[in-house]
Design a protein around this motif. Structure first.
Motif, mmCIF file in Angstrom:
data_model
loop_
_atom_site.group_PDB
_atom_site.id
_atom_site.type_symbol
_atom_site.label_atom_id
_atom_site.label_comp_id
_atom_site.label_asym_id
_atom_site.label_seq_id
_atom_site.Cartn_x
_atom_site.Cartn_y
_atom_site.Cartn_z
ATOM 1 N N LYS A 584 4.083 -12.419 -5.646
ATOM 2 C CA LYS A 584 2.827 -11.995 -6.250
ATOM 3 C C LYS A 584 1.823 -11.461 -5.231
ATOM 4 C CE LYS A 584 3.002 -15.091 -10.286
ATOM 5 N NZ LYS A 584 4.408 -15.506 -10.116
ATOM 6 N N LYS A 585 1.853 -12.014 -4.041
ATOM 7 C CA LYS A 585 0.913 -11.595 -3.007
ATOM 8 C C LYS A 585 1.692 -11.101 -1.800
ATOM 9 C CE LYS A 585 -2.825 -14.775 -4.287
ATOM 10 N NZ LYS A 585 -3.738 -15.861 -3.809
ATOM 11 N N PHE A 586 1.281 -9.962 -1.295
ATOM 12 C CA PHE A 586 1.959 -9.395 -0.133
ATOM 13 C C PHE A 586 1.037 -8.404 0.564
ATOM 14 C CE2 PHE A 586 3.062 -6.822 -3.860
ATOM 15 C CZ PHE A 586 2.645 -5.564 -3.454
ATOM 16 N N ALA A 587 1.390 -8.071 1.788
ATOM 17 C CA ALA A 587 0.744 -6.995 2.525
ATOM 18 C C ALA A 587 1.780 -5.896 2.725
ATOM 19 C CB ALA A 587 0.232 -7.488 3.877
ATOM 20 N N TYR A 588 1.377 -4.666 2.478
ATOM 21 C CA TYR A 588 2.317 -3.547 2.560
ATOM 22 C C TYR A 588 1.800 -2.512 3.550
ATOM 23 C CZ TYR A 588 5.768 -0.127 1.009
ATOM 24 O OH TYR A 588 6.823 0.755 0.970
ATOM 25 N N ASP A 589 2.729 -1.896 4.269
ATOM 26 C CA ASP A 589 2.340 -0.884 5.243
ATOM 27 C C ASP A 589 3.401 0.199 5.309
ATOM 28 O OD1 ASP A 589 1.009 0.489 7.189
ATOM 29 O OD2 ASP A 589 1.080 -1.093 8.705
ATOM 30 N N SER A 590 2.991 1.419 5.050
ATOM 31 C CA SER A 590 3.827 2.579 5.355
ATOM 32 C C SER A 590 3.419 3.013 6.752
ATOM 33 C CB SER A 590 3.592 3.707 4.339
ATOM 34 O OG SER A 590 4.443 4.802 4.614
ATOM 35 N N VAL A 591 4.298 2.798 7.714
ATOM 36 C CA VAL A 591 3.927 2.918 9.132
ATOM 37 C C VAL A 591 4.234 4.339 9.593
ATOM 38 C CG1 VAL A 591 4.130 1.869 11.407
ATOM 39 C CG2 VAL A 591 4.579 0.495 9.358
ATOM 40 N N HIS A 592 3.193 5.128 9.760
ATOM 41 C CA HIS A 592 3.358 6.560 9.999
ATOM 42 C C HIS A 592 3.590 6.832 11.479
ATOM 43 C CE1 HIS A 592 2.286 6.925 5.876
ATOM 44 N NE2 HIS A 592 1.049 6.501 6.062
ATOM 45 N N ILE A 593 4.874 7.008 11.815
ATOM 46 C CA ILE A 593 5.242 7.223 13.219
ATOM 47 C C ILE A 593 6.152 8.433 13.414
ATOM 48 C CG2 ILE A 593 4.994 4.785 13.828
ATOM 49 C CD1 ILE A 593 8.026 4.501 13.646
ATOM 50 N N ASN A 594 6.609 9.045 12.340
ATOM 51 C CA ASN A 594 7.557 10.156 12.468
ATOM 52 C C ASN A 594 7.170 11.381 11.660
ATOM 53 O OD1 ASN A 594 9.599 8.976 14.181
ATOM 54 N ND2 ASN A 594 10.228 7.720 12.451
ATOM 55 N N ALA A 595 7.009 11.207 10.349
ATOM 56 C CA ALA A 595 6.984 12.330 9.420
ATOM 57 C C ALA A 595 5.890 13.342 9.729
ATOM 58 C CB ALA A 595 6.827 11.814 7.994
ATOM 59 N N GLU A 596 4.801 12.894 10.342
ATOM 60 C CA GLU A 596 3.670 13.788 10.596
ATOM 61 C C GLU A 596 3.720 14.445 11.970
ATOM 62 O OE1 GLU A 596 0.167 11.474 8.180
ATOM 63 O OE2 GLU A 596 0.984 10.504 9.962
ATOM 64 N N PHE A 597 4.777 14.186 12.726
ATOM 65 C CA PHE A 597 4.809 14.600 14.123
ATOM 66 C C PHE A 597 5.912 15.627 14.390
ATOM 67 C CE2 PHE A 597 2.833 10.465 13.990
ATOM 68 C CZ PHE A 597 1.776 10.581 14.881
ATOM 69 N N ALA A 598 5.604 16.571 15.278
ATOM 70 C CA ALA A 598 6.619 17.528 15.714
ATOM 71 C C ALA A 598 7.716 16.829 16.501
ATOM 72 C CB ALA A 598 5.969 18.628 16.555
ATOM 73 N N ASP A 599 7.350 15.807 17.263
ATOM 74 C CA ASP A 599 8.293 15.020 18.049
ATOM 75 C C ASP A 599 8.694 13.804 17.223
ATOM 76 O OD1 ASP A 599 9.769 13.742 19.972
ATOM 77 O OD2 ASP A 599 8.048 13.052 21.128
#
Length: 613
Positions: A584-599
């Motif tokens: 019922k309770k959680f913390a969620y994170d989409s960790v942006h480390i790839n998709a937005e980067f040329a490298d």
């Protein structure tokens, strides 16, 4: 570099095939009529629909100024009539396909004779719109050094807010035969400028520079913004009309293409012909390219889990195998430790077998996983153990010979794995009860591997874990890809998304298995996660969540943070973690480390969920 898909030398044959199949409208008498010399202008060739009214006909002495010359890929040049008509639906530019390096120069005034055709990048079955062109040309240079027609501006004021008209039901949903309405529809607006000299001003980058030397910008700085500078694809009606692909006319050997990340700015004026290609639709092929101004986008780091929190993550590591350079292993490992805070359970997608794409029957991935877990330990992470089920050779899709599969990594200092008669590639795990609680018959095991939904696709991997005395069931998924779906710029509107049918069946299978677990124990902690290859608003996700069996946890995030992938300038969800009602309770994170980067170390962003079982 990859530009417009190279056109066949047999353009006339392509046109004839298109006419025969009824995909394109026009005269069936290809090349049977010659237009009177000098009487045909470019806007007559382009017409008021997506298909030339002169398709298949010879034209003579069509006049124009050369606005761009392409000497690589699809070789040819663009011409534009500086004497425009008064119809906004008719373009004044057209591509002249030469097949070999053109001998004209920008600024030349020319007369072109040749065959009018409609070329479909990607082929007639791709669903792509066609490009009106003149092929097999005879070219006469009348004069040189002429001023170019002033570029038509593309900006937030000129591009309409509505994306496309509905396709004509009588034409199978195609918009090819509809009269263009460039003041109402964005796709019609771009089509009315096909082949013309256009320009954009300073614009935000919404798709990072890719290996093919192209990037995406938006000319609408306010349209569905993400928190980090992208443009969010949050529904099938949020196509984002301001997106435009940018390439350059200069060969890379002469002029390197700029490197940009999402959120950067392409400053100044970018000017050149407006093309249409297989890989991005409408594309400004820059004769003059602006300058990238970096906004110094940083890779995110998730919050470490607390002592009593279980951290579960998913990460598509993009065809990882031992033949990859050590640098890739090290970079992925560093991300697991520093950006994902060493999750307790990590579901990996696209782990390849021990010799990668070599197609020799090898299916084991022990060397791949040994190398990866060693890299994680060297980066300061835990001594992860792993569990998986080897696939049958070449039965799970992906790169031939690669035998990709899902794998569980887990930190044995924090969580235990319950091994129960490990299944094999063809043996299904089931649900049973132990002391009134749900349990798996095989752990690790595959869910319903004989189901036709998983033909040539990755079978879900189920495992039973224990954290602080509480059982947690984790199902790692990698659903069928979107390959074969038509692009947003398809001539069918709405586009045909044929791949959804398979993912719908896959989602129903996983949902049914979760319901079995919940029938055995309504309070079971169940997590389904992985590369779902579909959006949080899709029919796939709806099928996964049917009956309240699962909740798409990414929807707990603010809308501007709901994405794990960037495709053609649209930030969108492909990777998901879904939870059963007991969580019922959680913390969620989409960790942006790839998709937005040329490298990039992968083209996907990992996802992390923390909760207290």
């Amino acid at each position: 570099m990859r530009s417009s898909h190279p056109r066949s030398a047999a353009v006339a044959a392509v046109v004839a095939t298109a006419l025969a199949t009824g995909l394109l409208a026009g005269s069936a008498g290809a090349a049977e009529t010659d237009a009177a010399a000098g009487s045909i202008r470019i806007h007559d060739i382009q017409g008021t629909t997506r298909v030339s009214p002169l398709v298949g006909k010879q034209v003579t002495d069509v006049e124009g100024i050369v606005t761009g010359v392409r000497t690589y890929g699809s070789k040819g040049f663009w011409i534009q009539d500086p004497d425009a008509d008064d119809d906004a639906a008719t373009s004044e530019g057209v591509f002249v396909f030469t097949s070999s390096a053109p001998t004209v120069a920008v600024g030349d005034a020319v007369k072109v004779s040749g065959l009018v055709g409609e070329y479909v990048p990607g082929g007639l079955n791709s669903g792509n719109q066609s490009i009106t062109q003149i092929s097999k040309p005879t070219v006469t240079v009348v004069s040189s050094g002429n001023a170019l027609p002033a570029p038509t501006p593309i900006n937030e004021y000129t591009v309409p807010a509505e994306y496309a008209p509905a396709g004509d039901p009588a034409a199978g949903g195609s918009i090819n035969g509809l009269t263009l309405d460039p003041a109402r529809y964005a796709l019609d607006h771009y089509e009315s400028l096909e082949g013309m000299n256009v320009a954009i001003g300073t614009s935000r980058v919404v798709g990072a520079t890719d290996p093919h030397a192209e990037l995406w910008v938006t000319v609408k700085g306010w349209e569905n913004n993400t928190r980090r500078g992208g443009t969010l694809y949050g529904s099938y009606e949020s196509q984002n009309t301001g997106r435009l692909q940018i390439q350059q006319l200069a060969p890379l050997a002469q002029q390197p293409f700029p490197v940009a990340n999402v959120g950067d700015r392409l400053t100044g004026t970018t000017e050149g012909p407006l093309d249409f290609n297989q890989f991005g639709g409408y594309t400004l092929v820059a004769r003059t390219l602006g300058t990238v101004q970096s906004k110094n986008l940083e890779r995110e780091k998730t919050k470490p889990q607390a002592e009593g929190e279980l951290a579960v993550a998913t990460y598509n590591v993009e065809n990882l195998d031992p033949t990859d350079p050590q640098e890739k292993f090290d970079a992925l490992a560093k991300a697991v430790v520093e950006n994902l805070a060493s999750p307790d359970i990590l579901a990996l997608e696209e782990i390849q077998d021990d010799n990668g794409a070599k197609n020799d029957g090898t299916v084991s991935a022990g060397q791949t996983l040994t190398k990866f877990t060693a890299a994680i330990a060297a980066a300061g992470g835990p001594a992860y153990q792993w569990r998986s089920v080897d696939p049958a050779n070449n039965k799970d899709g992906g790169e031939p010979g690669g035998n990709i599969r899902q794998v569980f990594l887990f930190n044995p200092a924090r969580v235990s794995f319950i091994d129960r008669a490990a299944g094999d590639a063809t043996t299904a795990t089931g649900v049973t009860q132990e002391q009134g609680k749900a349990a798996l018959t095989h752990s690790p095991g595959r869910i319903d591997p004989a189901n036709p939904a998983w033909a040539d696709s990755r079978k879900p991997l189920a495992g039973e874990f224990v954290f602080r005395g509480r059982t947690v069931f984790v199902i790692a998924n990698h659903f069928g890809s979107k390959g074969g779906d038509e692009s947003l710029t398809s001539h069918h509107q709405p586009p045909v998304r044929s791949s959804e049918a398979k993912r719908l069946l896959q989602a129903q299978a996983v949902n049914g298995f979760v319901k079995q677990l919940l029938a055995a124990d309504k309070n079971a902690n169940v997590i389904a996660l992985g590369d779902i290859n579909d959006f949080e608003f899709s029919a796939t996700t709806k099928a996964l969540t049917d009956g309240g069996a699962l909740f798409p946890a990414i929807t707990a995030l603010p809308k501007s943070e709901r994405y794990s992938y960037v495709f053609q300038g649209n930030s969108q969800v492909l990777d998901q973690i879904l939870t059963s009602p007991a969580i019922k309770k959680f913390a969620y994170d989409s960790v942006h480390i790839n998709a937005e980067f040329a490298d990039q170390n992968s083209d996907h962003d990992p996802q992390v969920l923390r909760f207290r079982p």
